[in-house]
Motif scaffolding. Structure first.
Motif, PDB file in Angstrom:
ATOM      1  N   GLY A   1       6.417 -35.298  63.593  1.00 41.11           N
ATOM      2  CA  GLY A   1       6.726 -35.124  62.027  1.00 41.11           C
ATOM      3  C   GLY A   1       7.442 -36.190  61.302  1.00 41.11           C
ATOM      4  N   ALA A   2       7.057 -36.424  59.830  1.00 44.87           N
ATOM      5  CA  ALA A   2       7.494 -36.884  58.700  1.00 44.87           C
ATOM      6  C   ALA A   2       8.226 -36.364  57.588  1.00 44.87           C
ATOM      7  N   VAL A   3       9.655 -36.815  56.941  1.00 43.92           N
ATOM      8  CA  VAL A   3      10.048 -36.214  56.147  1.00 43.92           C
ATOM      9  C   VAL A   3      10.428 -37.589  54.892  1.00 43.92           C
ATOM     10  N   LEU A   4      10.208 -36.736  53.759  1.00 45.83           N
ATOM     11  CA  LEU A   4      10.578 -37.390  52.538  1.00 45.83           C
ATOM     12  C   LEU A   4      12.038 -36.732  52.454  1.00 45.83           C
ATOM     13  N   LEU A   5      13.007 -38.146  51.979  1.00 42.26           N
ATOM     14  CA  LEU A   5      13.921 -37.153  51.531  1.00 42.26           C
ATOM     15  C   LEU A   5      14.901 -37.834  49.911  1.00 42.26           C
ATOM     16  N   ARG A   6      15.439 -36.804  49.360  1.00 43.34           N
ATOM     17  CA  ARG A   6      16.562 -37.480  48.548  1.00 43.34           C
ATOM     18  C   ARG A   6      17.780 -36.479  48.791  1.00 43.34           C
ATOM     19  N   PHE A   7      18.622 -38.284  48.463  1.00 39.82           N
ATOM     20  CA  PHE A   7      19.770 -38.128  48.171  1.00 39.82           C
ATOM     21  C   PHE A   7      20.880 -37.600  47.095  1.00 39.82           C
ATOM     22  N   ASN A   8      21.760 -37.630  47.693  1.00 38.02           N
ATOM     23  CA  ASN A   8      22.633 -37.190  46.431  1.00 38.02           C
ATOM     24  C   ASN A   8      23.120 -38.386  45.594  1.00 38.02           C
ATOM     25  N   ASN A   9      23.192 -39.367  45.614  1.00 32.97           N
ATOM     26  CA  ASN A   9      23.210 -40.307  44.693  1.00 32.97           C
ATOM     27  C   ASN A   9      22.098 -40.599  43.379  1.00 32.97           C
ATOM     28  N   GLY A  10      20.778 -40.106  44.183  1.00 35.43           N
ATOM     29  CA  GLY A  10      18.603 -40.532  43.145  1.00 35.43           C
ATOM     30  C   GLY A  10      18.456 -41.566  44.189  1.00 35.43           C
ATOM     31  N   ALA A  11      19.242 -41.963  45.305  1.00 32.18           N
ATOM     32  CA  ALA A  11      18.070 -42.522  46.296  1.00 32.18           C
ATOM     33  C   ALA A  11      17.408 -41.293  47.314  1.00 32.18           C
ATOM     34  N   THR A  12      15.825 -42.083  47.470  1.00 31.23           N
ATOM     35  CA  THR A  12      14.720 -41.237  48.354  1.00 31.23           C
ATOM     36  C   THR A  12      15.124 -42.415  49.641  1.00 31.23           C
ATOM     37  N   GLY A  13      14.622 -41.623  50.733  1.00 33.09           N
ATOM     38  CA  GLY A  13      14.316 -41.933  51.720  1.00 33.09           C
ATOM     39  C   GLY A  13      12.982 -41.360  52.463  1.00 33.09           C
TER      40      GLY A  13
END
Length: 385
Positions: free
Chosen positions: A238-250
Motif C-alpha cells: 500500500g501507499a498513503v499520501l499524508l498531510r501534517f498539522n503544520n501544513g507539511a505533506t508526505g
C-alpha cells in the motif's frame, strides 16, 4: 537501581520469534529479570517453554488469568513488577486490562490492540490506574533516530515541509500462510491480525517513525491498499499520501511483496534549511543534508551527539548497534522510569522518551483511517481518532 525489576511474559513460547527478541532486549542492561510466564495457550507448550527458560515450575502458568492472580497474591519481594504481552494482536486487550487492574505495569507489542475502540479503552485504563505502559515501536529506540528527532526539534532544519517514509519487505511475496509459515498465518488472518495486514504490521511503524522524528501529527490522508498475492485475505502492499498539522505533506509506502527486500525501512525529512535521511539497515549513520553546505555524516557513539542519542548508545563509535539494542533501549527507558517512580524520584526526559499508550491509540487510528480511505472514493479523508 537497588534490584532488578521482575518481568512476567504472556505469549512468546518456544519457537515464537518476537518473544525471544523481547527476552534478549529486556535482559541486555541488567535491569530486568524474567520471573514468570504464561507462554502459550497450549499447556504442554507453556510448561516446556518455562522449563527451557529455567523458571521454577510454580512460576510457569497455563493461562494469563492464573498468572496475574497468583502473582498478585505473592509478597512484594516475589511478585512480578510488570507484564510483557507478546501475543498476536487479537489477544492483547484482555491481559493488558487485567494486568493494569491488578497493579502491574505493561509492555505490549504493536499494534497495541485489535481495534481502535480497544485502544481507547486501554488508554482510559492507564489514566485511571496511573500505571505505565510501553509500546514496542522498536525503531524509535535507535540512537540516530533520537539524534534526528532532536535536530528537527531544535529547529536546525527549519520548518518541516516534506516527509517520506518507506518500509519495503519481501517475505510475503508468496502465499506463505498456506505453506506452514506460522508468522505469515496469523499476520494475514483478519481474525487474529485485524482489518489490515501490511499497514497494520509495518505501516504503523512507518507512520509512528514519521510522527516521532518530525514532532508532527498526521491530520489527513489518502490511501491505496492492495492484495497482490492471489488468495490472501489482507493487504500486503500500500501507499498513503499524508498531510501534517503544520501544513507539511508526505508519502508513506509499505509493502511485504517487494521481492528481495529484507527490512528496508527508510525515513527522509526535509525542512526549509536542510534534511535528514536514516536507513534502518545502516542504523549507525544519519545523513544531514544542507541547502548551502556539503552533506554531513553523523555517526553513533560520537561526542557531538545529543543527550538522547548518547543515552541510547552502549558502545564506542565504530561498534555497530542494531535491532536488539534498539529494542533494549525501550526496555531500559521503561525500567528506569518505573524504578524512579518506585523510588519516589522524577524520571529524566531521556528515561521518559519511549512510546506509550497515546502512540498506541494513534497507531490503531492510523489503521482504521487508512483502511477507510482506501475503501472510499473520496480523495482526502480526515485522520479521525
Amino acid at each position: 537501581m537497588k534490584r532488578k525489576l521482575r518481568m512476567g511474559m504472556i505469549g512468546g513460547g518456544n519457537n515464537a520469534f518476537i518473544g525471544a527478541i523481547h527476552r534478549l532486549a529486556a535482559n541486555m542492561d541488567g535491569l530486568i529479570e524474567l520471573s514468570c510466564g504464561a507462554f502459550s495457550s497450549n499447556p504442554d507448550t507453556a510448561k516446556a517453554s518455562g522449563q527451557s527458560l529455567l523458571l521454577p515450575d510454580n512460576r510457569v502458568y497455563t493461562s494469563y488469568e492464573d498468572m496475574i492472580m497468583n502473582e498478585r497474591s505473592l509478597s512484594e519481594t516475589e511478585r512480578m513488577d510488570f507484564v510483557s504481552i507478546v501475543t498476536p494482536n487479537h489477544a492483547h486487550i484482555g491481559p493488558a486490562l487485567m494486568a493494569l487492574d491488578n497493579g502491574f505495569h505493561v509492555v505490549i507489542e504493536k499494534p497495541m490492540t485489535f481495534t481502535l475502540d480497544e485502544a481507547k479503552q486501554l488508554q482510559q485504563k492507564v489514566k485511571e490506574t496511573g500505571l505505565t505502559l510501553a509500546l514496542t515501536h522498536t525503531y524509535a529506540g535507535y540512537p540516530m533516530v533520537k539524534q534526528a528527532r532532536e535536530m528537527v526539534k531544535s529547529g536546525a532544519l527549519g520548518k518541516v515541509r516534506k516527509i517520506y517514509v518507506e518500509y519495503p519487505q519481501g517475505w510475503l511475496s508468496q502465499l506463505s500462510e498456506k505453506e506452514g509459515n506460522a508468522q505469515a498465518a496469523w499476520r494475514t488472518d483478519p481474525k487474529r491480525s485485524g482489518k489490515s495486514g501490511c499497514m497494520g504490521d509495518i505501516g504503523t511503524h512507518a507512520a509512528h517513525l514519521a510522527e516521532y522524528v518530525s514532532g508532527l501529527t498526521i491530520t489527513q490522508l489518502c490511501a491505496d491498499l492492495n492484495i497482490v498475492v492471489e488468495g490472501r485475505a489482507l493487504d500486503d502492499d500500500g501507499a498513503v499520501l499524508l498531510r501534517f498539522n503544520n501544513g507539511a505533506t508526505g508519502v508513506l509506502m509499505a509493502s511485504q511483496v517487494a521481492a528481495g527486500e529484507e527490512n528496508a525501512l527508510k525515513l527522509r525529512i526535509y525542512g526549509e534549511k536542510g534534511g535528514i535521511e536514516w536507513h534502518q539497515m545502516e542504523p549507525n549513520t544519519l545523513l544531514v543534508k544542507w541547502l548551502d553546505q556539503p552533506t554531513q555524516v553523523y555517526r553513533a557513539g560520537q561526542s557531538y551527539l545529543s543527550s538522547f542519542a548518547k543515552f541510547n548508545t552502549r558502545t564506542p563509535g565504530g561498534h555497530p548497534e542494531g535491532y536488539i539494542e534498539a529494542f533494549a533501549n525501550i526496555y531500559k527507558a521503561f525500567a528506569l522510569t518505573l524504578d524512579a517512580k518506585i523510588s519516589g524520584n522524577v524520571p529524566t526526559a531521556e528515561m521518559l522518551d519511549f512510546p506509550g499508550v497515546d502512540e498506541g491509540v494513534r497507531g490503531m487510528a492510523f489503521i482504521e483511517n487508512v483502511v477507510a480511505s482506501s475503501q472510499s472514493s473520496q480523495k482526502w479523508t480526515s485522520f479521525n481518532i
